[in-house]
Write an enzyme that holds these catalytic residues in place. Structure first.
Site, mmCIF file in Angstrom:
data_model
loop_
_atom_site.group_PDB
_atom_site.id
_atom_site.type_symbol
_atom_site.label_atom_id
_atom_site.label_comp_id
_atom_site.label_asym_id
_atom_site.label_seq_id
_atom_site.Cartn_x
_atom_site.Cartn_y
_atom_site.Cartn_z
ATOM 1 N N SER A 50 0.851 -1.193 0.000
ATOM 2 C CA SER A 50 0.000 0.000 0.000
ATOM 3 C C SER A 50 0.879 1.232 0.000
ATOM 4 O O SER A 50 2.038 1.187 0.442
ATOM 5 C CB SER A 50 -0.882 0.005 1.260
ATOM 6 O OG SER A 50 -1.486 1.262 1.459
ATOM 7 N N TYR A 90 -2.705 -1.255 10.311
ATOM 8 C CA TYR A 90 -2.693 -1.593 8.886
ATOM 9 C C TYR A 90 -1.443 -1.048 8.204
ATOM 10 O O TYR A 90 -0.730 -1.772 7.486
ATOM 11 C CB TYR A 90 -3.951 -1.019 8.238
ATOM 12 C CG TYR A 90 -4.019 -1.113 6.737
ATOM 13 C CD1 TYR A 90 -4.499 -2.253 6.113
ATOM 14 C CD2 TYR A 90 -3.637 -0.040 5.930
ATOM 15 C CE1 TYR A 90 -4.585 -2.341 4.737
ATOM 16 C CE2 TYR A 90 -3.730 -0.102 4.557
ATOM 17 C CZ TYR A 90 -4.205 -1.261 3.956
ATOM 18 O OH TYR A 90 -4.284 -1.336 2.582
#
Length: 276
Positions: free
Chosen positions: A169, A182
């Site tokens: 990400s 996350y």
């Protein structure tokens, strides 16, 4: 306004449906005869990858948590492309489930050529105190520990020319503070990818990652407050969130033999936000 959902979110409950390339992706045989495993393949980026892989000629095993309707719809799209689809539900936080995904793929396909580690969990928190020990551990179990376990189980079945692709990400480079657990796992995934590529190079196995920016998937309305959902992706240079279909092409490239000298790379798909 988008409907707030419980994680991991479902396509049917979304008012603004993501575009996975159902009506637009055209294959050209780039993955003909390959056997692929895609975790988190029921919706979002995973569904777009499954569609693209199938239309490029690959059979696809779709591992997912419990979104049965979404998974069946994805399997139907794979089969409509003339390829085999295998569904394996279950929680990848469980070590036995990681092994089961590989065992089913080998039993059904006879081996694995492409492994896409895409399943992920996230939640939004405004303070560190809101993050429970259990949620922190669960985020790591799903996002990074499961990758290690699936890779380890798959290695005996991966030959020279095989490709492992991990979903990282933009958060690995520019972590969003409200996604602390996350974002931390996504940094771990980038390092896992870089190290694994070096470990497996002498076996002829390539390892790469794709680092999406803000992509419109069911995960967003199920893990972010409504006011953030409304503004999601508008702060990118392109001024909008990406669609899952816009993330699939780098996965196709990395899975294909055209990427035979690409290993240890992280490909950003961020709408213009730089990754250094």
């Amino acid at each position: 306004m988008e409907i707030q959902q419980q994680p991991p979110g479902r396509l049917g409950a979304m008012r603004e449906k993501p575009d996975h390339g159902e009506d637009s992706y055209r294959g050209s045989g780039r993955l003909e005869g390959k056997r692929a495993v895609v975790t988190g393949g029921d919706s979002g980026i995973g569904r777009a990858v499954a569609i693209a892989f199938a239309r490029e000629g690959a059979d696809v095993l779709i591992a997912y948590l419990n979104e049965d309707e979404d998974a069946r719809d994805t399997a139907k799209l794979v089969e409509e492309a003339g390829r085999r689809a295998v569904l394996v539900p279950g929680d990848l936080a469980d070590p036995a489930q990681c092994r089961r995904v590989v065992d089913v793929a080998v039993a059904e396909f006879g081996g694995i050529d492409v492994l896409v580690n895409n399943a992920a969990f996230q939640m939004t928190h405004e303070t560190v105190e809101e993050v429970t020990d259990e949620e922190w551990q669960h985020t790591f179990d799903v996002n990074i520990t499961a990758m290690f376990r699936v890779v380890k189980a798959a290695l005996p079945h991966l030959g020279a020319g095989a490709s492992i692709i991990n979903t990282s990400s933009i958060n690995y480079d520019t972590p969003k503070p409200t996604l602390l657990p996350y974002a931390t796992t996504k940094g771990a995934i980038a390092n896992f990818t870089a190290g694994l590529a070096q470990l497996l190079g002498d076996r002829g196995i390539r390892v790469n990652a794709v680092a999406p920016g803000p992509i419109w998937t069911p995960l967003i309305p199920s893990t972010m407050p409504p006011e953030q959902v409304e503004e999601f992706g508008k702060n990118t240079p392109l001024g909008r969130p990406g669609q899952p279909k816009e993330v699939a092409p780098p996965f196709v490239l990395l899975a294909s033999d055209e990427a035979s000298y690409i290993s240890g790379a992280v490909i950003p798909v961020t709408g213009g936000k730089p990754i250094l």
